[in-house]
Design a protein around this motif. Structure first.
Motif, PDB file in Angstrom:
ATOM      1  N   TRP A 271      -4.030   5.792   8.190  1.00  0.00           N
ATOM      2  CA  TRP A 271      -4.577   4.803   7.257  1.00  0.00           C
ATOM      3  C   TRP A 271      -4.133   3.399   7.644  1.00  0.00           C
ATOM      4  CZ3 TRP A 271      -2.774   1.014   4.116  1.00  0.00           C
ATOM      5  CH2 TRP A 271      -3.689   0.466   3.221  1.00  0.00           C
ATOM      6  N   ARG A 272      -2.853   3.241   7.977  1.00  0.00           N
ATOM      7  CA  ARG A 272      -2.334   1.922   8.374  1.00  0.00           C
ATOM      8  C   ARG A 272      -3.075   1.382   9.590  1.00  0.00           C
ATOM      9  NH1 ARG A 272       4.191   1.229   8.076  1.00  0.00           N
ATOM     10  NH2 ARG A 272       3.579  -0.921   8.414  1.00  0.00           N
ATOM     11  N   LYS A 273      -3.231   2.228  10.606  1.00  0.00           N
ATOM     12  CA  LYS A 273      -3.925   1.794  11.818  1.00  0.00           C
ATOM     13  C   LYS A 273      -5.353   1.378  11.496  1.00  0.00           C
ATOM     14  CE  LYS A 273      -1.318   4.424  15.226  1.00  0.00           C
ATOM     15  NZ  LYS A 273      -1.348   5.557  16.177  1.00  0.00           N
ATOM     16  N   ALA A 274      -6.045   2.183  10.705  1.00  0.00           N
ATOM     17  CA  ALA A 274      -7.440   1.895  10.354  1.00  0.00           C
ATOM     18  C   ALA A 274      -7.573   0.593   9.565  1.00  0.00           C
ATOM     19  CB  ALA A 274      -8.037   3.059   9.559  1.00  0.00           C
TER      20      ALA A 274
ATOM     21  N   ASN B 174       7.263  19.271   4.480  1.00  0.00           N
ATOM     22  CA  ASN B 174       5.840  18.940   4.638  1.00  0.00           C
ATOM     23  C   ASN B 174       5.607  17.435   4.746  1.00  0.00           C
ATOM     24  OD1 ASN B 174       5.405  21.658   4.374  1.00  0.00           O
ATOM     25  ND2 ASN B 174       4.702  21.551   2.267  1.00  0.00           N
ATOM     26  N   LEU B 175       6.670  16.650   4.758  1.00  0.00           N
ATOM     27  CA  LEU B 175       6.561  15.196   4.799  1.00  0.00           C
ATOM     28  C   LEU B 175       5.830  14.701   6.046  1.00  0.00           C
ATOM     29  CD1 LEU B 175       7.281  12.490   3.461  1.00  0.00           C
ATOM     30  CD2 LEU B 175       9.521  12.638   4.574  1.00  0.00           C
ATOM     31  N   GLY B 176       5.989  15.398   7.147  1.00  0.00           N
ATOM     32  CA  GLY B 176       5.355  14.982   8.406  1.00  0.00           C
ATOM     33  C   GLY B 176       3.852  14.801   8.296  1.00  0.00           C
ATOM     34  N   SER B 177       3.174  15.679   7.569  1.00  0.00           N
ATOM     35  CA  SER B 177       1.716  15.547   7.446  1.00  0.00           C
ATOM     36  C   SER B 177       1.355  14.320   6.604  1.00  0.00           C
ATOM     37  CB  SER B 177       1.087  16.815   6.871  1.00  0.00           C
ATOM     38  OG  SER B 177       1.571  17.073   5.575  1.00  0.00           O
ATOM     39  N   SER B 178       2.157  14.010   5.580  1.00  0.00           N
ATOM     40  CA  SER B 178       1.919  12.795   4.793  1.00  0.00           C
ATOM     41  C   SER B 178       2.146  11.552   5.651  1.00  0.00           C
ATOM     42  CB  SER B 178       2.836  12.752   3.564  1.00  0.00           C
ATOM     43  OG  SER B 178       2.538  13.799   2.682  1.00  0.00           O
TER      44      SER B 178
ATOM     45  N   ARG C 230       9.782  13.775  -4.177  1.00  0.00           N
ATOM     46  CA  ARG C 230       8.811  12.693  -4.019  1.00  0.00           C
ATOM     47  C   ARG C 230       9.400  11.586  -3.158  1.00  0.00           C
ATOM     48  NH1 ARG C 230       6.435   8.675  -8.720  1.00  0.00           N
ATOM     49  NH2 ARG C 230       5.438   7.218  -7.283  1.00  0.00           N
ATOM     50  N   LEU C 231       8.602  11.134  -2.216  1.00  0.00           N
ATOM     51  CA  LEU C 231       8.936   9.988  -1.381  1.00  0.00           C
ATOM     52  C   LEU C 231       7.655   9.195  -1.191  1.00  0.00           C
ATOM     53  CD1 LEU C 231      11.355   9.164   1.035  1.00  0.00           C
ATOM     54  CD2 LEU C 231       9.213   9.423   2.249  1.00  0.00           C
ATOM     55  N   ASP C 232       7.704   7.889  -1.486  1.00  0.00           N
ATOM     56  CA  ASP C 232       6.542   7.030  -1.299  1.00  0.00           C
ATOM     57  C   ASP C 232       6.633   6.335   0.053  1.00  0.00           C
ATOM     58  OD1 ASP C 232       5.672   7.722  -3.828  1.00  0.00           O
ATOM     59  OD2 ASP C 232       6.172   5.789  -4.747  1.00  0.00           O
ATOM     60  N   LEU C 233       5.551   6.391   0.792  1.00  0.00           N
ATOM     61  CA  LEU C 233       5.417   5.718   2.078  1.00  0.00           C
ATOM     62  C   LEU C 233       4.658   4.423   1.818  1.00  0.00           C
ATOM     63  CD1 LEU C 233       4.191   8.921   3.885  1.00  0.00           C
ATOM     64  CD2 LEU C 233       6.479   7.934   4.081  1.00  0.00           C
TER      65      LEU C 233
ATOM     66  N   ALA D 184       0.880  -1.156   0.000  1.00  0.00           N
ATOM     67  CA  ALA D 184       0.000   0.000   0.000  1.00  0.00           C
ATOM     68  C   ALA D 184       0.922   1.211   0.000  1.00  0.00           C
ATOM     69  CB  ALA D 184      -0.876   0.000   1.246  1.00  0.00           C
ATOM     70  N   CYS D 185       0.586   2.224  -0.794  1.00  0.00           N
ATOM     71  CA  CYS D 185       1.509   3.338  -1.002  1.00  0.00           C
ATOM     72  C   CYS D 185       0.784   4.679  -0.962  1.00  0.00           C
ATOM     73  CB  CYS D 185       2.189   3.157  -2.359  1.00  0.00           C
ATOM     74  SG  CYS D 185       3.230   4.533  -2.866  1.00  0.00           S
ATOM     75  N   LEU D 186       1.358   5.601  -0.211  1.00  0.00           N
ATOM     76  CA  LEU D 186       0.927   6.995  -0.224  1.00  0.00           C
ATOM     77  C   LEU D 186       2.122   7.816  -0.698  1.00  0.00           C
ATOM     78  CD1 LEU D 186      -1.227   9.187   0.498  1.00  0.00           C
ATOM     79  CD2 LEU D 186      -0.029   9.399   2.678  1.00  0.00           C
ATOM     80  N   SER D 187       1.970   8.508  -1.813  1.00  0.00           N
ATOM     81  CA  SER D 187       3.064   9.331  -2.348  1.00  0.00           C
ATOM     82  C   SER D 187       3.025  10.715  -1.726  1.00  0.00           C
ATOM     83  CB  SER D 187       2.938   9.474  -3.865  1.00  0.00           C
ATOM     84  OG  SER D 187       3.247   8.264  -4.493  1.00  0.00           O
ATOM     85  N   HIS D 188       4.185  11.138  -1.232  1.00  0.00           N
ATOM     86  CA  HIS D 188       4.353  12.532  -0.805  1.00  0.00           C
ATOM     87  C   HIS D 188       5.042  13.253  -1.956  1.00  0.00           C
ATOM     88  CE1 HIS D 188       5.357  16.084   1.517  1.00  0.00           C
ATOM     89  NE2 HIS D 188       6.527  16.027   0.900  1.00  0.00           N
ATOM     90  N   LEU D 189       4.422  14.307  -2.448  1.00  0.00           N
ATOM     91  CA  LEU D 189       5.027  15.124  -3.495  1.00  0.00           C
ATOM     92  C   LEU D 189       5.003  16.569  -3.019  1.00  0.00           C
ATOM     93  CD1 LEU D 189       6.262  15.311  -6.325  1.00  0.00           C
ATOM     94  CD2 LEU D 189       3.951  15.611  -7.220  1.00  0.00           C
ATOM     95  N   GLY D 190       6.186  17.156  -2.908  1.00  0.00           N
ATOM     96  CA  GLY D 190       6.292  18.537  -2.459  1.00  0.00           C
ATOM     97  C   GLY D 190       7.441  18.690  -1.491  1.00  0.00           C
ATOM     98  N   PRO D 191       7.549  19.861  -0.883  1.00  0.00           N
ATOM     99  CA  PRO D 191       8.695  20.146  -0.012  1.00  0.00           C
ATOM    100  C   PRO D 191       8.901  19.091   1.072  1.00  0.00           C
ATOM    101  CG  PRO D 191       7.390  22.130  -0.372  1.00  0.00           C
ATOM    102  CD  PRO D 191       6.611  20.982  -0.950  1.00  0.00           C
ATOM    103  N   PRO D 192      10.156  18.664   1.277  1.00  0.00           N
ATOM    104  CA  PRO D 192      10.440  17.667   2.309  1.00  0.00           C
ATOM    105  C   PRO D 192       9.962  18.092   3.700  1.00  0.00           C
ATOM    106  CG  PRO D 192      12.378  17.982   0.930  1.00  0.00           C
ATOM    107  CD  PRO D 192      11.365  19.025   0.524  1.00  0.00           C
TER     108      PRO D 192
END
Length: 168
Positions: A49-52, A38-42, A79-82, A28-36
């Motif tokens: 989502w993982r917990k749910a 702001n990564l914390g909110s992603s 971009r960093l994918d979680l 399962a993947c959530l892509s963060h795109l934008g300033p590093p």
């Protein structure tokens, strides 16, 4: 404030790189795109989502796919994918989480122990030192991490991250 852990020079002496066959991982993947910065909110969104979905790190492996160097990539293009390993398909959701595949293949892997603040050192070692003398070539897939032990379960300086460099 003095940081805990080894200096860059001491750490480089400890780097052990192995070439392995990485097995495919459905994720399962959530892509963060934008300033590093702001990564914390992603990350918080992905954690919720993982917990749910019952995919907490104690039952599901955790990966990050890194698509560029945050020090030279324009912030809007970073971009960093979680990712979290899955067994069942990802259901449609409002979080933007989709299903991807981290492909099987040869990889160089280096285990890094320490805070993300200094993870650029082993990554630099892989690209600038190891790859140059290894005779290996890169495959068309981004460098990725497996988060083996990470904050808040361990202090940041005790985090364990396996860094994978996909090879031909």
């Amino acid at each position: 404030m003095k940081r805990k852990g080894k200096s860059a020079e001491e750490a480089a002496q400890d780097y052990r790189v192995e070439c392995i066959e990485f097995s495919e991982v459905r994720a399962a993947c959530l892509s963060h795109l934008g300033p590093p910065e702001n990564l914390g909110s992603s990350i918080q969104k992905f954690i919720a989502w993982r917990k749910a979905n019952g995919l907490t790190p104690d039952v599901s492996r955790t990966f990050n796919l890194l698509y560029g160097n945050p020090e030279v990539t324009p912030p809007q293009d970073f971009r960093l994918d979680l990712c979290a390993q899955i067994q069942a398909p990802v259901q449609k959701n409002d979080c933007g989480v989709i299903e991807i595949c981290i492909p099987a293949g040869r990889c160089a892997v280096l285990r890094y122990v320490g805070a993300d603040e200094f993870i650029d050192m082993p990554i630099g070692y892989l690209y600038q030192n190891w790859l140059r003398v290894s005779g290996e070539s890169l495959r068309d897939f981004p460098l990725f991490f497996e988060r083996v032990h990470f904050y808040p379960n361990v202090p940041d300086y005790e985090m364990i991250t396996d860094i994978y460099l996909p090879l031909l």
